[in-house]
Enzyme design. Structure first.
Site, PDB file in Angstrom:
ATOM      1  N   ARG A  55      -7.899  -3.636  14.260  1.00 43.11           N
ATOM      2  CA  ARG A  55      -6.736  -2.807  13.934  1.00 43.11           C
ATOM      3  C   ARG A  55      -6.478  -2.963  12.444  1.00 43.11           C
ATOM      4  O   ARG A  55      -6.540  -4.084  11.915  1.00 43.11           O
ATOM      5  CB  ARG A  55      -5.532  -3.293  14.742  1.00 43.11           C
ATOM      6  CG  ARG A  55      -4.196  -2.755  14.257  1.00 43.11           C
ATOM      7  CD  ARG A  55      -3.761  -1.541  15.030  1.00 43.11           C
ATOM      8  NE  ARG A  55      -2.523  -0.983  14.502  1.00 43.11           N
ATOM      9  CZ  ARG A  55      -2.326   0.319  14.275  1.00 43.11           C
ATOM     10  NH1 ARG A  55      -3.280   1.199  14.513  1.00 43.11           N
ATOM     11  NH2 ARG A  55      -1.179   0.749  13.814  1.00 43.11           N
ATOM     12  N   HIS A  57      -3.469  -2.460  10.240  1.00 41.08           N
ATOM     13  CA  HIS A  57      -2.036  -2.226  10.426  1.00 41.08           C
ATOM     14  C   HIS A  57      -1.316  -2.288   9.083  1.00 41.08           C
ATOM     15  O   HIS A  57      -1.464  -3.251   8.341  1.00 41.08           O
ATOM     16  CB  HIS A  57      -1.472  -3.299  11.370  1.00 41.08           C
ATOM     17  CG  HIS A  57      -0.077  -3.026  11.838  1.00 41.08           C
ATOM     18  ND1 HIS A  57       0.198  -2.275  12.970  1.00 41.08           N
ATOM     19  CD2 HIS A  57       1.126  -3.390  11.324  1.00 41.08           C
ATOM     20  CE1 HIS A  57       1.512  -2.184  13.131  1.00 41.08           C
ATOM     21  NE2 HIS A  57       2.106  -2.857  12.147  1.00 41.08           N
ATOM     22  N   THR A 120       9.579  13.130   7.991  1.00 38.25           N
ATOM     23  CA  THR A 120       9.066  11.966   7.249  1.00 38.25           C
ATOM     24  C   THR A 120       8.254  12.366   6.009  1.00 38.25           C
ATOM     25  O   THR A 120       8.278  11.675   4.984  1.00 38.25           O
ATOM     26  CB  THR A 120       8.261  11.040   8.198  1.00 38.25           C
ATOM     27  OG1 THR A 120       7.823   9.892   7.483  1.00 38.25           O
ATOM     28  CG2 THR A 120       7.057  11.747   8.818  1.00 38.25           C
ATOM     29  N   ASP A 132       1.612  10.104   1.984  1.00 33.99           N
ATOM     30  CA  ASP A 132       0.965   8.862   2.428  1.00 33.99           C
ATOM     31  C   ASP A 132       0.197   8.296   1.239  1.00 33.99           C
ATOM     32  O   ASP A 132      -0.830   8.841   0.842  1.00 33.99           O
ATOM     33  CB  ASP A 132       0.020   9.143   3.601  1.00 33.99           C
ATOM     34  CG  ASP A 132      -0.533   7.867   4.229  1.00 33.99           C
ATOM     35  OD1 ASP A 132      -0.435   6.792   3.601  1.00 33.99           O
ATOM     36  OD2 ASP A 132      -1.052   7.941   5.351  1.00 33.99           O
ATOM     37  N   ARG A 134      -1.188   5.299   0.989  1.00 34.19           N
ATOM     38  CA  ARG A 134      -1.956   4.100   1.336  1.00 34.19           C
ATOM     39  C   ARG A 134      -3.416   4.180   0.898  1.00 34.19           C
ATOM     40  O   ARG A 134      -3.994   5.255   0.819  1.00 34.19           O
ATOM     41  CB  ARG A 134      -1.915   3.876   2.853  1.00 34.19           C
ATOM     42  CG  ARG A 134      -0.586   3.353   3.314  1.00 34.19           C
ATOM     43  CD  ARG A 134      -0.550   3.202   4.802  1.00 34.19           C
ATOM     44  NE  ARG A 134      -0.610   4.484   5.475  1.00 34.19           N
ATOM     45  CZ  ARG A 134      -0.649   4.623   6.791  1.00 34.19           C
ATOM     46  NH1 ARG A 134      -0.670   3.560   7.559  1.00 34.19           N
ATOM     47  NH2 ARG A 134      -0.680   5.819   7.332  1.00 34.19           N
ATOM     48  N   THR A 155      -6.698   3.098  16.608  1.00 31.08           N
ATOM     49  CA  THR A 155      -5.880   3.961  15.746  1.00 31.08           C
ATOM     50  C   THR A 155      -5.767   5.351  16.351  1.00 31.08           C
ATOM     51  O   THR A 155      -6.611   5.751  17.155  1.00 31.08           O
ATOM     52  CB  THR A 155      -6.476   4.071  14.329  1.00 31.08           C
ATOM     53  OG1 THR A 155      -5.584   4.827  13.494  1.00 31.08           O
ATOM     54  CG2 THR A 155      -7.829   4.776  14.317  1.00 31.08           C
TER      55      THR A 155
HETATM   56  N1  GTP Z   1       7.541   6.430   3.814  1.00 31.22           N
HETATM   57  C1  GTP Z   1       7.689   6.256   5.124  1.00 31.22           C
HETATM   58  N2  GTP Z   1       6.929   5.325   5.721  1.00 31.22           N
HETATM   59  C2  GTP Z   1       7.062   5.162   7.050  1.00 31.22           C
HETATM   60  C3  GTP Z   1       7.980   5.912   7.821  1.00 31.22           C
HETATM   61  N3  GTP Z   1       7.880   5.500   9.105  1.00 31.22           N
HETATM   62  C4  GTP Z   1       6.930   4.543   9.128  1.00 31.22           C
HETATM   63  N4  GTP Z   1       6.429   4.332   7.900  1.00 31.22           N
HETATM   64  C5  GTP Z   1       5.346   3.441   7.476  1.00 31.22           C
HETATM   65  O1  GTP Z   1       4.148   3.994   7.987  1.00 31.22           O
HETATM   66  C6  GTP Z   1       3.179   2.965   8.132  1.00 31.22           C
HETATM   67  C7  GTP Z   1       2.568   3.096   9.511  1.00 31.22           C
HETATM   68  O2  GTP Z   1       1.950   4.324   9.577  1.00 31.22           O
HETATM   69  P1  GTP Z   1       1.877   5.198  10.868  1.00 31.22           P
HETATM   70  O3  GTP Z   1       1.841   6.635  10.403  1.00 31.22           O
HETATM   71  O4  GTP Z   1       2.958   4.805  11.837  1.00 31.22           O
HETATM   72  O5  GTP Z   1       0.540   4.851  11.566  1.00 31.22           O
HETATM   73  P2  GTP Z   1      -0.906   4.874  10.947  1.00 31.22           P
HETATM   74  O6  GTP Z   1      -1.171   3.508  10.424  1.00 31.22           O
HETATM   75  O7  GTP Z   1      -1.083   6.016  10.006  1.00 31.22           O
HETATM   76  O8  GTP Z   1      -1.807   5.260  12.191  1.00 31.22           O
HETATM   77  P3  GTP Z   1      -2.139   4.412  13.483  1.00 31.22           P
HETATM   78  O9  GTP Z   1      -3.358   3.611  13.152  1.00 31.22           O
HETATM   79  O10 GTP Z   1      -2.415   5.424  14.533  1.00 31.22           O
HETATM   80  O11 GTP Z   1      -0.951   3.557  13.788  1.00 31.22           O
HETATM   81  C8  GTP Z   1       3.904   1.657   7.884  1.00 31.22           C
HETATM   82  O12 GTP Z   1       3.614   1.233   6.549  1.00 31.22           O
HETATM   83  C9  GTP Z   1       5.375   2.052   7.992  1.00 31.22           C
HETATM   84  O13 GTP Z   1       6.217   1.229   7.193  1.00 31.22           O
HETATM   85  C10 GTP Z   1       8.762   6.891   7.153  1.00 31.22           C
HETATM   86  O14 GTP Z   1       9.548   7.621   7.743  1.00 31.22           O
HETATM   87  N5  GTP Z   1       8.569   7.008   5.808  1.00 31.22           N
END
Ligand code: GTP
Ligand code: ZN
Length: 200
Positions: A55, A57, A120, A132, A134, A155
């Site tokens: 994972r 995360h 969001t 996003d 990241r 994921t």
């Molecule tokens: N900027 C922002 N960040 C968020 C919000 N909600 C959650 N996050 C952040 O989003 C990140 C998690 O991303 P997710 O989109 O939930 O999941 P993912 O990692 O893209 O995908 P998975 O692997 O399927 O879980 C974490 O860093 C959270 O802090 C929001 O409303 N705004």
């Protein structure tokens, strides 16, 4: 996966055992070039040829530690730890990319915008951020330093898989990683699937 010292983004800095309700993991601490600290939870021998359950995360203080129901991060983290424990082998790369990379305070600001009706993505944009921000190079380096050769990734995010593959991580399989929704995260999950392409 590449393990040449010259491409390393992380310094492997410390290691201990981490007993949890699910299993006793190895907790490996890394420091990136900006001084930010990240961890990997490791169980079993992850250096063999059998693909490793994994994972990647991204930190979510509100969801991971404060039981927030605005997102699905807390239950996703717990589910990942349970699945790795059940398999007896795996890695959870815990990246300190809070708020999809914008940081905790900015995420709280983005939540405040969402309280006013934005989704969001729109909330990030109105604050001047990419939806996003990241990057997954740190996860790729973590896997390399841990000796992981290939992964089965838990994921729902197709961009995460593509980004990791681009970085040379051998993702041999996607394991769906859905959790039960709550009334508070229904719209958030809907936006994730409509605007980010999450497979929910
Ligand atoms: N900027 C922002 N960040 C968020 C919000 N909600 C959650 N996050 C952040 O989003 C990140 C998690 O991303 P997710 O989109 O939930 O999941 P993912 O990692 O893209 O995908 P998975 O692997 O399927 O879980 C974490 O860093 C959270 O802090 C929001 O409303 N705004
Ligand atoms: Zn979250």
């Amino acid at each position: 996966m590449s393990d040449s010292a010259s491409t390393r983004l992380l310094t492997r800095a410390a290691e201990t055992k981490l007993p949890t309700p699910f299993a006793e993991f190895r907790l490996v601490g890394f420091v990136d070039r900006a001084g930010k600290e990240h961890v990997a939870l490791v169980l079993g021998d992850v250096t063999t040829d059998t693909p490793v359950l994994a994972r990647v995360h991204s930190e979510c203080l509100t969801g991971d530690a404060l039981f927030s129901q605005r997102c699905d991060c807390g239950p996703q983290l717990e589910a990942a730890m349970r699945k790795v424990a059940q398999a007896g082998r795996g890695v959870i790369a815990y990246l300190r990319q809070e708020g999809r990379g914008i940081g905790l305070i900015n995420k709280i600001r983005a939540y405040a915008e969402q309280d006013k009706g934005l989704d969001t993505v729109e909330a990030n944009e109105i604050l001047g951020f990419a939806p996003d921000a990241r990057e997954y190079d740190i996860a790729a380096d973590m896997f390399a330093q841990l000796g992981v050769k290939s992964i089965r990734l838990m994921t729902n995010n197709p961009k995460k898989i593509a980004a990791l593959r681009e970085l040379g991580v051998d993702v041999v399989e996607r394991i769906p990683h859905r959790t039960e929704g709550t009334p508070h995260n229904e719209n958030y999950l809907k936006t994730k699937s409509q605007k980010f392409g999450h497979m929910l």
